[in-house]
Motif scaffolding. Sequence first.
Motif, PDB file in Angstrom:
ATOM      1  N   MET A 117     -37.194  86.584  62.375  1.00  0.00           N
ATOM      2  CA  MET A 117     -38.492  86.826  63.335  1.00  0.00           C
ATOM      3  C   MET A 117     -38.641  84.946  63.994  1.00  0.00           C
ATOM      4  N   LYS A 118     -38.389  84.507  65.059  1.00  0.00           N
ATOM      5  CA  LYS A 118     -38.403  83.096  65.265  1.00  0.00           C
ATOM      6  C   LYS A 118     -39.504  83.537  66.382  1.00  0.00           C
ATOM      7  N   PHE A 119     -40.123  81.574  66.140  1.00  0.00           N
ATOM      8  CA  PHE A 119     -41.298  81.734  67.270  1.00  0.00           C
ATOM      9  C   PHE A 119     -41.465  80.219  68.010  1.00  0.00           C
TER      10      PHE A 119
ATOM     11  N   GLY B 161     -42.718  79.824  55.861  1.00  0.00           N
ATOM     12  CA  GLY B 161     -41.520  79.924  55.323  1.00  0.00           C
ATOM     13  C   GLY B 161     -41.432  80.641  53.868  1.00  0.00           C
ATOM     14  N   LYS B 162     -42.960  81.511  53.493  1.00  0.00           N
ATOM     15  CA  LYS B 162     -43.254  82.552  52.339  1.00  0.00           C
ATOM     16  C   LYS B 162     -42.824  83.675  52.546  1.00  0.00           C
ATOM     17  N   LEU B 163     -43.018  84.094  54.270  1.00  0.00           N
ATOM     18  CA  LEU B 163     -42.459  85.358  54.968  1.00  0.00           C
ATOM     19  C   LEU B 163     -41.623  85.198  55.600  1.00  0.00           C
ATOM     20  N   GLY B 164     -40.832  84.489  55.890  1.00  0.00           N
ATOM     21  CA  GLY B 164     -39.093  84.441  56.414  1.00  0.00           C
ATOM     22  C   GLY B 164     -39.828  84.750  57.690  1.00  0.00           C
ATOM     23  N   ILE B 165     -40.808  83.103  58.716  1.00  0.00           N
ATOM     24  CA  ILE B 165     -41.323  83.672  60.185  1.00  0.00           C
ATOM     25  C   ILE B 165     -40.147  82.434  60.222  1.00  0.00           C
ATOM     26  N   ASP B 166     -39.676  81.943  60.796  1.00  0.00           N
ATOM     27  CA  ASP B 166     -39.639  80.599  61.884  1.00  0.00           C
ATOM     28  C   ASP B 166     -39.778  80.139  62.449  1.00  0.00           C
ATOM     29  N   LEU B 167     -40.488  79.558  62.438  1.00  0.00           N
ATOM     30  CA  LEU B 167     -41.316  78.457  63.878  1.00  0.00           C
ATOM     31  C   LEU B 167     -40.302  77.068  63.707  1.00  0.00           C
ATOM     32  N   VAL B 168     -40.357  77.406  65.271  1.00  0.00           N
ATOM     33  CA  VAL B 168     -39.267  75.881  66.318  1.00  0.00           C
ATOM     34  C   VAL B 168     -41.017  75.501  67.089  1.00  0.00           C
TER      35      VAL B 168
ATOM     36  N   HIS C  10     -51.236  84.793  68.412  1.00  0.00           N
ATOM     37  CA  HIS C  10     -52.150  84.231  67.504  1.00  0.00           C
ATOM     38  C   HIS C  10     -51.458  84.647  65.558  1.00  0.00           C
ATOM     39  N   LEU C  11     -51.322  83.352  65.423  1.00  0.00           N
ATOM     40  CA  LEU C  11     -50.323  84.189  64.048  1.00  0.00           C
ATOM     41  C   LEU C  11     -50.920  85.569  63.330  1.00  0.00           C
ATOM     42  N   SER C  12     -52.763  85.392  63.615  1.00  0.00           N
ATOM     43  CA  SER C  12     -53.299  87.093  62.138  1.00  0.00           C
ATOM     44  C   SER C  12     -52.419  87.771  63.277  1.00  0.00           C
ATOM     45  N   SER C  13     -52.516  87.803  64.027  1.00  0.00           N
ATOM     46  CA  SER C  13     -52.171  88.800  65.211  1.00  0.00           C
ATOM     47  C   SER C  13     -50.454  89.447  64.919  1.00  0.00           C
TER      48      SER C  13
ATOM     49  N   VAL D  25     -50.154  90.805  61.255  1.00  0.00           N
ATOM     50  CA  VAL D  25     -50.417  92.058  61.018  1.00  0.00           C
ATOM     51  C   VAL D  25     -49.861  93.149  61.824  1.00  0.00           C
ATOM     52  N   ASP D  26     -49.574  93.037  62.917  1.00  0.00           N
ATOM     53  CA  ASP D  26     -48.070  93.921  64.143  1.00  0.00           C
ATOM     54  C   ASP D  26     -47.464  94.102  63.301  1.00  0.00           C
ATOM     55  N   GLU D  27     -46.335  92.675  63.020  1.00  0.00           N
ATOM     56  CA  GLU D  27     -45.125  92.335  63.360  1.00  0.00           C
ATOM     57  C   GLU D  27     -44.283  92.553  61.360  1.00  0.00           C
ATOM     58  N   ILE D  28     -45.446  92.232  60.213  1.00  0.00           N
ATOM     59  CA  ILE D  28     -44.952  92.705  58.921  1.00  0.00           C
ATOM     60  C   ILE D  28     -46.277  93.476  58.397  1.00  0.00           C
TER      61      ILE D  28
END
Lengths: 309, 289
Positions: B1-3, B27-34, B120-123, B126-129
């Motif tokens: 998952m990359k954003f 980092g903990k949830l494996g979300i790649d932030l560019v 938004h990160l919060s959504s 909830v929606d992706e993870i």
Amino acid sequence: MEAGTLSATIFRFDPSVDDAPRYDAIEVTREPMMRVLDVLDAAVDECGLSIGYRYFCGVKRCGMCGVNVNGKPVLACWEAATPGMVIEPLGNMPVIRDLIVDRGAFERATIELEPRLVRRKPYASFPERYTHGDVAPTFPLMNCIECYVCSSTCPAVAGGVESEGRRAFVGPGTLVQVAKVALHPKDELDRREMLEDASIEDCMSCFRCEQVCPVGIPIVSAAIMPLRGLAASAPRGRARFPQTFADNVRSHVDVHSASLFIRAKGWRGALASLPLVLRMLVRGKTRIFGRAGTEAKRRVDALFRAAGS
Amino acid sequence: MKFAYYPGCTSKGSTREADVATKWLAGKLGIDLVELVDAGCCGSCEVKAINPTLHFMLNARILTMAAEQHLQILTICDTCQANLLHTSRRMQEENDAKRSLLERLKAAGVTYGATPRVRHLSSVLVDEIGVDALRGRLLRSLAGLRVAPFACCHSFRGPGATAGSRDVLEALVALSGATPLPVRVDSDCCGFHILMVNEGLAMRTSAKFLARCAEAGAECIVTTSPLCHTALDIYQRRTEQVTGRTFGIPVLHLEQLLSLALGAAPGEVGLDRHMVSTDAVVRHLQVAA
């Protein structure tokens, strides 16, 4: 609740005789498609209560029947009645009796701000020609029924105080009336100082007025924002903040809060906030230098130029 | 998952702990932030008053920076989210206003292509993870902590509103084990946007919410907006001075609350950077059941 009945609780208060408000619990015959206004009528007719409430048209035109239902400001003539609802007067206005509030402060502010087209030049023709583009800015505002439901729940009105000749925020309902003419292409009055006197800079952009408007006017976007844009260039500079902010973005790309703070408050105001600023510095909550590079500044400046700013 | 990550000005300035906590959590949830570097300000609520076209152009440029990398945008500020979302809606229309914007953007050297999704990160959480998957990863619980969630006005009303944003915030607060309290009322506002214009009015306004928090026994406020955080945390002492009341209620970014529940040390997510002590929150941390 008995079958076929509807219960509600109604705020009662007559300041001329009562020490404090009270609430009357009522139960009335339930009718299909019942509105809050119908329940108030039934409270009088069936329960014999002499409740004070106000309306004229009953069809969302006169703007007189605003009340709070379960804390939400609505028009009694347009809101569906729900079992157990609590009906109270609108906020931010003194109670005259029960659900009738004194709208005088908002109405006087509206009148003082000259909500009429001021024409000085002779008309070019009669009838005058208007294009859709001419009337587009004011078109959504013309639906306003002047119910002041928006002003009744505005946090800037609620917290407003008059001080040192500075008026408290006049409220969104009044500003819609001003915007109808100030944004009209034929208006010739310079209204910028008037808008400063209305303390337009106190709008918090919370969009609460838009959320509650019974006729769905985008009050912040279509009235208050354009008026703030006008007022930003007023000679006394009281409502200059949006321009100061835009200048800051143009210079720094990201908002540079330290310089924005000094520009907005002046050196004296900034010095008065020195204890806060020092605490922020200690906790690494403010930057002395901006982050953006030269190339980013050039790109953002190009946007400003292309937008005509 | 990359954003494409757009932290916004405040999370890079006065609430840097929000940025720090977001990176820890991602980092903990494996979300790649560019991270979108030098993306600039979204215009907040001020630029649109001066020049609405410029406001859309500033946001369209940010959208372009993400679109060029074929990424969705991830925000952590309700106001940035609202401005970018509003602009993305405008840019998906086909009308003269949009064509005019495209021409002006081109004149400024911005070639607008696709419109990326703005989230938004919060959504995303909830929606992706998903709440259940997140629950399975909790290492600690904040059970017993009474929290007043404070969603920014811009998240649920106005032209950039997201339906259900308040429910998402409440669900994520509850996920941490804390008890969300229905303290915020619809007429509440933190007063952030007039802090530099009429500080007294801003303080009187935020004090109403803080007073209700105190009456409800809230031990902490959690917000999805760094701007609300600024008004409620950085200015809380000034609010106390103006109103003559004492609150001392810590204000956490949602990203911090979740990071703590996922095992972050308080210092790792910037709890030591707050103006109001967060010790009361840290004391509640316990091993998840």
